[in-house]
Design an enzyme around this catalytic site. Structure first.
Site, PDB file in Angstrom:
ATOM      1  N   ASN A 107       0.556  -1.196   0.015  1.00 48.44           N
ATOM      2  CA  ASN A 107      -0.285   0.232   0.450  1.00 48.44           C
ATOM      3  C   ASN A 107       1.299   1.143   0.027  1.00 48.44           C
ATOM      4  O   ASN A 107       0.466   2.515  -0.911  1.00 48.44           O
ATOM      5  CB  ASN A 107      -1.098  -0.817   0.899  1.00 48.44           C
ATOM      6  CG  ASN A 107      -2.180  -1.157   1.190  1.00 48.44           C
ATOM      7  OD1 ASN A 107      -2.069  -1.629   0.364  1.00 48.44           O
ATOM      8  ND2 ASN A 107      -3.146  -1.175   2.172  1.00 48.44           N
ATOM      9  N   HIS A 153     -17.851  35.012 -31.794  1.00 48.03           N
ATOM     10  CA  HIS A 153     -18.578  34.581 -32.433  1.00 48.03           C
ATOM     11  C   HIS A 153     -18.483  34.073 -33.695  1.00 48.03           C
ATOM     12  O   HIS A 153     -19.666  34.244 -35.094  1.00 48.03           O
ATOM     13  CB  HIS A 153     -20.068  35.725 -33.060  1.00 48.03           C
ATOM     14  CG  HIS A 153     -20.286  36.133 -31.479  1.00 48.03           C
ATOM     15  ND1 HIS A 153     -20.639  35.695 -30.638  1.00 48.03           N
ATOM     16  CD2 HIS A 153     -20.145  37.540 -31.367  1.00 48.03           C
ATOM     17  CE1 HIS A 153     -21.063  36.416 -29.883  1.00 48.03           C
ATOM     18  NE2 HIS A 153     -21.022  37.980 -29.874  1.00 48.03           N
ATOM     19  N   SER A 274      -6.736  11.706 -49.297  1.00 47.62           N
ATOM     20  CA  SER A 274      -8.504  10.823 -49.110  1.00 47.62           C
ATOM     21  C   SER A 274      -8.487   9.776 -50.427  1.00 47.62           C
ATOM     22  O   SER A 274      -8.599   9.720 -51.217  1.00 47.62           O
ATOM     23  CB  SER A 274      -9.476  12.101 -49.151  1.00 47.62           C
ATOM     24  OG  SER A 274     -11.179  10.812 -50.353  1.00 47.62           O
ATOM     25  N   LYS A 280      -7.949  15.874 -51.958  1.00 49.08           N
ATOM     26  CA  LYS A 280      -7.877  16.500 -50.700  1.00 49.08           C
ATOM     27  C   LYS A 280      -6.464  16.715 -49.480  1.00 49.08           C
ATOM     28  O   LYS A 280      -5.530  16.008 -50.381  1.00 49.08           O
ATOM     29  CB  LYS A 280      -8.994  15.636 -49.792  1.00 49.08           C
ATOM     30  CG  LYS A 280     -10.291  15.615 -50.156  1.00 49.08           C
ATOM     31  CD  LYS A 280     -10.992  16.899 -49.731  1.00 49.08           C
ATOM     32  CE  LYS A 280     -11.341  16.791 -47.675  1.00 49.08           C
ATOM     33  NZ  LYS A 280     -12.096  15.940 -47.389  1.00 49.08           N
ATOM     34  N   ASN A 282      -6.474  17.137 -45.554  1.00 49.10           N
ATOM     35  CA  ASN A 282      -6.886  17.142 -44.529  1.00 49.10           C
ATOM     36  C   ASN A 282      -6.328  16.892 -43.200  1.00 49.10           C
ATOM     37  O   ASN A 282      -5.403  16.410 -42.977  1.00 49.10           O
ATOM     38  CB  ASN A 282      -7.626  15.686 -44.122  1.00 49.10           C
ATOM     39  CG  ASN A 282      -9.099  15.343 -45.392  1.00 49.10           C
ATOM     40  OD1 ASN A 282      -9.515  16.208 -45.914  1.00 49.10           O
ATOM     41  ND2 ASN A 282      -9.337  14.064 -45.827  1.00 49.10           N
ATOM     42  N   GLU A 287      -7.461  17.653 -35.610  1.00 52.81           N
ATOM     43  CA  GLU A 287      -8.603  16.544 -35.588  1.00 52.81           C
ATOM     44  C   GLU A 287      -8.670  15.808 -33.844  1.00 52.81           C
ATOM     45  O   GLU A 287      -9.633  15.220 -33.405  1.00 52.81           O
ATOM     46  CB  GLU A 287      -9.747  15.495 -36.644  1.00 52.81           C
ATOM     47  CG  GLU A 287     -10.287  17.090 -37.924  1.00 52.81           C
ATOM     48  CD  GLU A 287     -10.212  15.695 -39.209  1.00 52.81           C
ATOM     49  OE1 GLU A 287     -11.023  16.263 -39.184  1.00 52.81           O
ATOM     50  OE2 GLU A 287      -9.847  16.020 -39.870  1.00 52.81           O
ATOM     51  N   TYR A 314      -6.827   1.792   2.276  1.00 50.70           N
ATOM     52  CA  TYR A 314      -7.052   0.775   0.790  1.00 50.70           C
ATOM     53  C   TYR A 314      -7.573   0.269   0.655  1.00 50.70           C
ATOM     54  O   TYR A 314      -8.138  -0.350   1.608  1.00 50.70           O
ATOM     55  CB  TYR A 314      -5.361   0.374   1.009  1.00 50.70           C
ATOM     56  CG  TYR A 314      -5.015   0.034  -0.309  1.00 50.70           C
ATOM     57  CD1 TYR A 314      -4.435   0.556  -1.590  1.00 50.70           C
ATOM     58  CD2 TYR A 314      -5.450  -1.102  -0.835  1.00 50.70           C
ATOM     59  CE1 TYR A 314      -4.450   0.208  -3.029  1.00 50.70           C
ATOM     60  CE2 TYR A 314      -5.196  -1.685  -1.995  1.00 50.70           C
ATOM     61  CZ  TYR A 314      -4.993  -2.289  -2.835  1.00 50.70           C
ATOM     62  OH  TYR A 314      -5.033  -1.997  -4.418  1.00 50.70           O
ATOM     63  N   GLN A 319      -6.783   0.251  -7.490  1.00 50.20           N
ATOM     64  CA  GLN A 319      -5.467  -0.125  -8.440  1.00 50.20           C
ATOM     65  C   GLN A 319      -5.744   0.074  -9.823  1.00 50.20           C
ATOM     66  O   GLN A 319      -5.128   0.691 -10.519  1.00 50.20           O
ATOM     67  CB  GLN A 319      -5.660  -1.898  -8.677  1.00 50.20           C
ATOM     68  CG  GLN A 319      -4.909  -2.635  -9.212  1.00 50.20           C
ATOM     69  CD  GLN A 319      -4.807  -3.782  -9.269  1.00 50.20           C
ATOM     70  OE1 GLN A 319      -3.794  -4.140  -8.309  1.00 50.20           O
ATOM     71  NE2 GLN A 319      -5.688  -4.969  -9.882  1.00 50.20           N
ATOM     72  N   LYS A 322      -4.807   3.586 -11.880  1.00 51.18           N
ATOM     73  CA  LYS A 322      -3.068   3.493 -12.842  1.00 51.18           C
ATOM     74  C   LYS A 322      -3.596   3.755 -14.675  1.00 51.18           C
ATOM     75  O   LYS A 322      -3.439   4.892 -15.346  1.00 51.18           O
ATOM     76  CB  LYS A 322      -2.919   2.835 -13.314  1.00 51.18           C
ATOM     77  CG  LYS A 322      -1.457   2.520 -10.907  1.00 51.18           C
ATOM     78  CD  LYS A 322      -0.860   1.885 -11.230  1.00 51.18           C
ATOM     79  CE  LYS A 322      -0.846   1.320  -9.489  1.00 51.18           C
ATOM     80  NZ  LYS A 322      -2.171   1.069  -9.418  1.00 51.18           N
TER      81      LYS A 322
HETATM   82  N1  ARG Z   1      -1.513  -3.751  -7.310  1.00 55.87           N
HETATM   83  C1  ARG Z   1      -1.596  -2.989  -6.568  1.00 55.87           C
HETATM   84  C2  ARG Z   1      -2.464  -1.347  -6.647  1.00 55.87           C
HETATM   85  O1  ARG Z   1      -2.372  -0.940  -7.780  1.00 55.87           O
HETATM   86  C3  ARG Z   1      -0.934  -2.606  -5.659  1.00 55.87           C
HETATM   87  C4  ARG Z   1      -1.434  -2.317  -3.553  1.00 55.87           C
HETATM   88  C5  ARG Z   1      -1.950  -3.814  -3.095  1.00 55.87           C
HETATM   89  N2  ARG Z   1      -2.371  -3.570  -1.750  1.00 55.87           N
HETATM   90  C6  ARG Z   1      -2.780  -4.545  -1.401  1.00 55.87           C
HETATM   91  N3  ARG Z   1      -3.567  -4.467  -0.411  1.00 55.87           N
HETATM   92  N4  ARG Z   1      -3.805  -5.615  -2.334  1.00 55.87           N
HETATM   93  O2  ARG Z   1      -2.832  -0.670  -5.746  1.00 55.87           O
END
Ligand code: ARG
Length: 457
Positions: A107, A153, A274, A280, A282, A287, A314, A319, A322
């Protein structure tokens, strides 16, 4: 790693839903760096023996070399990058690897790794934005006096210079960078040592690990340390704001590159053709910058929704922090690079810009201002008189400065031939000398100041 109290292994689906290794292996450098700092501190504090600490440190270096050379394997059984790195260490150095995790939990480990990663991400985004600012400055320098229509505008409003318009974006990206700097300063404390949630009884030196990892100090509350992801949310907030600015600039390029506008021609490198229409050219990259801003905003919402109802400390939901951050960071980097390339290589059609600035009665305000200044007419009345002049020019299919003096005098007898001095687009932009205004002298001064600011960083 935790099998002591279990008789059976996890089901295949459990394994799959639980594993984060497919994405969090991207943090392997941060993970190994954190482990190096941790074990060095454990050794110094006598929590593990000096020999074990040295063996572990050496082993971690070997793991790093392997990951660098061969990549990180997707071993779902090992769950995440933390377990995978430790397992590999154990393969290499044997049972003393088991001492690395003393006084540490995944954690505080993941919280530390992710902070290190986001901090690097912020530094990368900042450097990329500086490059974009530099490109904007160069093009603005070139076009400090190139007249174009300014819009409100999306209707021709008053003439401005292209340099002034580009410098508006310079300002936006300067603010984006300062938001990133602020976020970085706030997040730069080290969670390592918070352990699972409550701290630890081992005699850690949290200041030492914090310093070794380039943090300003340790975080102050163990529960907060392992539960907080607002540093990542702050990064995404800054990324979203920046991507909105990029999207607006991209939209300008899309509009400017259209045939009716014809203000810009994108270089071959930044255009696509195109498959059916041979003529074209583009602006796909622009975009996509516009489109990607939506996905970056989605990443922010995703992380906020993950965090909004979690009790301390936690929970595994975290998780999911990310993937949105990784995705947003990649997209942001791509968008900044694409806009930098487009700005650097675009050909601005200044003749076309000038023609459109001259055709849209954009100096009407200058005529009204002249009546106020030179003939003492109240502004509201001057506005009305000017409206009639615009209608007359429009009716005759000519520009304001092509109306004859007789025609102007018929509209209001107080007008005399000095008025022609303010009706050209050049006279108009040259007159806008207020601080922050579009007069080329002001734009050049703003560019000099901005250049100086960038160099002094
Ligand atoms: N892979 C977990 C995460 O990204 C790591 C932490 C896991 N901790 C736990 N108590 N299971 O959050």
């Amino acid at each position: 790693m935790w099998g002591g109290r279990f008789a059976e292994g996890p089901s295949a689906v459990m394994r799959e839903i639980n594993a984060s290794i497919p994405f969090d292996k991207r943090m392997w450098r941060q993970d190994l760096r954190g482990s190096q700092a941790h074990v060095a501190m454990l050794g110094k504090q006598g929590i593990v023996s000096a020999e074990d600490a040295a063996r572990i440190a050496e082993g971690l270096e070997q793991v790093a070399a392997e990951f660098e050379a061969e990549g990180v394997p997707d071993d779902l059984a090992l769950e995440d990058i933390h377990m995978l790195a430790e397992a590999r260490l154990a393969d290499l150095i044997g049972p003393s690897a088991g001492r690395l995790h003393t006084a540490r939990s995944r954690n505080d480990q993941v919280a530390t790794d992710f902070r290190l990663w986001v901090r690097d991400a912020i530094d990368q985004a900042e450097a990329a934005l500086e490059g974009l600012q530099d490109a904007l400055l160069s093009r603005a320098e070139e076009h400090a006096a190139s007249v174009m229509p300014g819009f409100t505008h999306l209707q021709s409003a008053q003439p401005v210079t292209l340099g002034h318009h580009l410098m508006a974006y310079f300002e936006m990206f300067a603010r984006d960078r300062s938001r990133l700097t602020d976020a970085r300063a706030r997040m730069n404390l080290c969670p390592l040592g918070a352990a699972a949630l409550a701290g630890t009884g081992f005699p850690l030196d949290r200041d030492a690990t914090a310093a070794a990892l380039g943090f300003d100090g340790p975080t102050r509350n163990s529960l907060d340390s392992v539960s907080d992801r607002d540093f990542a949310i702050e990064y995404l907030t800054a990324a979203v704001q920046c991507s909105l600015h990029l999207s607006r600039l991209a939209e300008e390029f899309v509009i400017w590159a259209s045939q009716p506008f014809g203000f810009v021609s994108l270089s071959d490198q930044w255009s696509t053709g195109s498959s059916i229409m041979p003529q074209k050219r583009n602006p796909d990259a622009a975009e996509l910058v516009r489109g990607h801003s939506g996905r970056i905003a989605g990443a922010l919402v995703s992380l906020m929704m993950t965090m909004k109802g979690l009790p301390l400390a936690y929970s595994k939901d975290m998780q999911d922090d990310k993937p949105p951050v990784f995705e947003a960071h990649d997209l942001l980097g791509l968008c900044i690079a694409a806009m930098t390339g487009m700005v650097e290589s675009a050909t601005f059609r200044t003749d076309r810009m000038r023609a459109l600035a001259e055709s849209g009665f954009a100096t009407a305000t200058d005529l009204a201002d002249w009546l106020v200044r030179e003939a003492g007419v109240p502004f509201r009345e001057a506005h009305h008189i000017t409206g009639r002049a615009v209608a007359a020019a429009e009716g005759a299919g000519i520009r304001l400065d092509q109306l004859s003096l007789d025609a102007l005098k018929e509209i209001d007898a107080r007008i005399d031939d000095r008025v022609y001095g303010v009706l050209s687009v050049d006279a108009s932009v040259n007159s806008r000398t207020s601080f922050g205004g579009t007069a080329p002298v002001r734009v050049r001064a703003a560019i000099v100041a901005a250049r100086k600011g960038l160099e002094e960083e």
